[in-house]
Design a protein around this motif. Structure first.
Motif, mmCIF file in Angstrom:
data_model
loop_
_atom_site.group_PDB
_atom_site.id
_atom_site.type_symbol
_atom_site.label_atom_id
_atom_site.label_comp_id
_atom_site.label_asym_id
_atom_site.label_seq_id
_atom_site.Cartn_x
_atom_site.Cartn_y
_atom_site.Cartn_z
ATOM 1 N N MET A 161 0.893 -1.284 -0.088
ATOM 2 C CA MET A 161 0.028 -0.047 0.029
ATOM 3 C C MET A 161 0.736 1.343 0.059
ATOM 4 N N TRP A 162 2.022 1.407 0.777
ATOM 5 C CA TRP A 162 2.808 2.351 0.888
ATOM 6 C C TRP A 162 3.632 2.406 -0.129
ATOM 7 N N TRP A 163 4.163 1.361 -0.919
ATOM 8 C CA TRP A 163 4.817 1.321 -2.059
ATOM 9 C C TRP A 163 3.997 1.843 -3.378
ATOM 10 N N GLY A 164 2.720 1.587 -3.482
ATOM 11 C CA GLY A 164 1.861 2.063 -4.523
ATOM 12 C C GLY A 164 1.793 3.549 -4.221
ATOM 13 N N MET A 165 1.455 3.987 -2.798
ATOM 14 C CA MET A 165 1.504 5.498 -2.665
ATOM 15 C C MET A 165 2.616 6.172 -3.133
ATOM 16 N N MET A 166 3.707 5.841 -2.940
ATOM 17 C CA MET A 166 4.856 6.474 -3.107
ATOM 18 C C MET A 166 5.209 6.411 -4.712
ATOM 19 N N ALA A 167 4.681 5.475 -5.526
ATOM 20 C CA ALA A 167 4.741 5.522 -6.790
ATOM 21 C C ALA A 167 3.993 6.491 -7.519
ATOM 22 N N ALA A 168 2.621 6.506 -6.945
ATOM 23 C CA ALA A 168 1.732 7.407 -7.466
ATOM 24 C C ALA A 168 2.275 8.886 -7.192
ATOM 25 N N MET A 169 2.653 9.215 -5.861
ATOM 26 C CA MET A 169 2.755 10.403 -5.492
ATOM 27 C C MET A 169 4.464 11.017 -6.117
ATOM 28 N N MET A 170 5.280 10.159 -6.352
ATOM 29 C CA MET A 170 6.826 10.562 -6.920
ATOM 30 C C MET A 170 7.028 10.414 -7.925
ATOM 31 N N LEU A 171 6.518 9.377 -8.756
ATOM 32 C CA LEU A 171 6.707 9.316 -10.207
ATOM 33 C C LEU A 171 6.562 10.580 -11.155
ATOM 34 N N PRO A 172 5.164 11.085 -10.936
ATOM 35 C CA PRO A 172 5.103 12.272 -11.775
ATOM 36 C C PRO A 172 6.134 13.481 -11.552
ATOM 37 N N SER A 173 6.534 13.673 -10.398
ATOM 38 C CA SER A 173 7.929 14.621 -10.203
ATOM 39 C C SER A 173 9.005 14.122 -10.802
ATOM 40 N N ALA A 174 9.162 12.930 -11.017
ATOM 41 C CA ALA A 174 10.491 12.252 -11.403
ATOM 42 C C ALA A 174 10.223 12.095 -12.753
ATOM 43 N N ALA A 175 9.238 12.082 -13.465
ATOM 44 C CA ALA A 175 9.125 12.024 -15.118
ATOM 45 C C ALA A 175 10.120 12.794 -15.664
ATOM 46 N N PRO A 176 10.338 14.160 -15.359
ATOM 47 C CA PRO A 176 11.527 14.640 -16.304
ATOM 48 C C PRO A 176 12.955 14.084 -16.218
ATOM 49 N N ALA A 177 13.389 13.610 -15.014
ATOM 50 C CA ALA A 177 14.532 12.981 -14.905
ATOM 51 C C ALA A 177 14.397 11.640 -15.738
ATOM 52 N N ILE A 178 13.316 10.996 -15.649
ATOM 53 C CA ILE A 178 13.310 9.559 -16.470
ATOM 54 C C ILE A 178 13.384 9.727 -17.723
ATOM 55 N N LEU A 179 12.547 10.631 -18.593
ATOM 56 C CA LEU A 179 12.260 10.800 -19.950
ATOM 57 C C LEU A 179 13.874 11.536 -20.060
ATOM 58 N N LEU A 180 14.293 12.597 -19.643
ATOM 59 C CA LEU A 180 15.530 12.933 -19.988
ATOM 60 C C LEU A 180 16.592 11.993 -19.956
ATOM 61 N N TYR A 181 16.821 10.844 -18.900
ATOM 62 C CA TYR A 181 17.677 9.836 -19.095
ATOM 63 C C TYR A 181 17.214 8.959 -20.421
ATOM 64 N N ASP A 182 16.004 8.617 -20.512
ATOM 65 C CA ASP A 182 15.662 8.006 -21.886
ATOM 66 C C ASP A 182 16.278 8.521 -23.091
ATOM 67 N N ARG A 183 16.023 9.816 -23.301
ATOM 68 C CA ARG A 183 16.616 10.530 -24.465
ATOM 69 C C ARG A 183 18.170 10.450 -24.359
ATOM 70 N N VAL A 184 18.918 10.683 -23.214
ATOM 71 C CA VAL A 184 20.372 10.641 -23.313
ATOM 72 C C VAL A 184 20.725 9.168 -23.583
ATOM 73 N N VAL A 185 20.355 8.193 -22.995
ATOM 74 C CA VAL A 185 20.762 6.887 -23.193
ATOM 75 C C VAL A 185 20.563 6.489 -24.514
ATOM 76 N N ARG A 186 19.548 6.966 -25.342
ATOM 77 C CA ARG A 186 19.403 6.426 -26.688
ATOM 78 C C ARG A 186 20.384 7.101 -27.612
ATOM 79 N N ARG A 187 20.663 8.296 -27.341
ATOM 80 C CA ARG A 187 21.799 9.107 -28.132
ATOM 81 C C ARG A 187 23.173 8.422 -27.786
ATOM 82 N N ALA A 188 23.197 7.846 -26.597
ATOM 83 C CA ALA A 188 24.525 7.241 -26.340
ATOM 84 C C ALA A 188 24.713 5.655 -26.816
ATOM 85 N N ALA A 189 23.549 5.442 -27.496
ATOM 86 C CA ALA A 189 23.397 3.886 -28.044
ATOM 87 C C ALA A 189 23.761 3.007 -26.863
#
Length: 267
Positions: free
Chosen positions: A76-104
């Motif tokens: 229950m706590w883990w689901g809440m943390m995912a729901a509450m924290m992933l939106p604010s972490a999305a910029p970092a995750i999507l930036l990482y996705d972009r960089v890691v693709r360019r780095a092949a």
């Protein structure tokens, strides 16, 4: 390597990997799916015991914690943390996705490992939160709505969270959360283990930034949708806006003042 060799190498790859590497929207769609699922479970109150119309502010004798119920509380706590924290972490995750693709490096596969590392940190926090939850419940300090039954405890949670907002460590963690490009530039690692470690390191920065805010759930109610949504929205504003540090300081002083007001009314 000639064109023919490149084509043979591509043809030998599994279809699922080709899809993941070509579709850059996969990371975003998966991220949205996890957030939606987490919020869906919160809205449904999945697995939470029915109070049968009883007052959520009522204090009752502590219920026995079976192993199954303890596991449920952790998730229950883990689901809440995912729901509450992933939106604010999305910029970092999507930036990482972009960089890691360019780095092949490994495309979406690397991004998924990075996100898993991030969630593992909050999973460890959820385990600790569940242990505190058990202790408060056994001490009779929680209501049926999983909120603090003690004004003194509530005041201490508010004051403690406010003080944390003003500490240098909070500010340092918030700065790292607000500048993921700096984190990626200085802490880059390759390979599956490296992807996981980077995700965990970023998760630790977010944990240092927000862990005391999550403790406020024990004040307002662990399953109180208004508190969950309010804290999640505040974290998003604090971590993704230029005025984040000013917002954090203002919130800190407001929490301290609120805590002392609650304490004054309790004595």
């Amino acid at each position: 390597m000639g064109d023919a060799a490149i084509q043979r190498e591509r043809a030998a790859r599994p279809a699922w990997r080709i899809v993941l590497e070509r579709d850059r929207r996969v990371a975003l769609l998966l991220l949205l799916a996890v957030v939606a699922l987490s919020w869906g479970l919160i809205l449904l109150g999945a697995g939470m015991p029915d109070m049968g119309g009883m007052d959520p502010d009522m204090v009752m004798e502590p219920a026995p914690w079976s192993p199954g119920y303890a596991v449920l509380i952790v998730f229950m706590w883990w689901g809440m943390m995912a729901a509450m924290m992933l939106p604010s972490a999305a910029p970092a995750i999507l930036l990482y996705d972009r960089v890691v693709r360019r780095a092949a490096d490994a495309g979406t596969g690397a991004t998924l490992i990075f996100a898993c590392g991030y969630l593992l940190v909050w999973g460890a926090f959820s385990l600790a939160a569940a242990a505190v939850h058990w202790g408060l419940d056994r001490s009779g300090l929680l209501t049926m709505g999983m909120a603090s039954a003690s004004s003194v405890l509530g005041a201490l949670l508010l004051i403690g969270s406010g003080i944390w907002q003003l500490t240098p460590l909070k500010r340092a963690c918030l700065t790292r959360c607000q500048s993921p490009i700096q984190f990626l530039a200085h802490r880059w690692r390759s390979g599956p283990t490296g992807f996981l470690r980077m995700g965990m390191e970023h998760g630790l920065h977010c944990l240092g930034c927000c862990w005391m805010l999550m403790a406020l759930l024990f004040y307002g109610g662990v399953m109180n949708l208004l508190w969950i949504g309010g804290i999640a929205l505040y974290v998003l504003v604090e971590k993704t806006t230029p005025a984040g540090h000013w917002v954090a300081d203002l919130a800190g002083w407001a929490l301290i003042a609120s805590g002392f007001a609650v304490l004054a009314m309790a004595v």
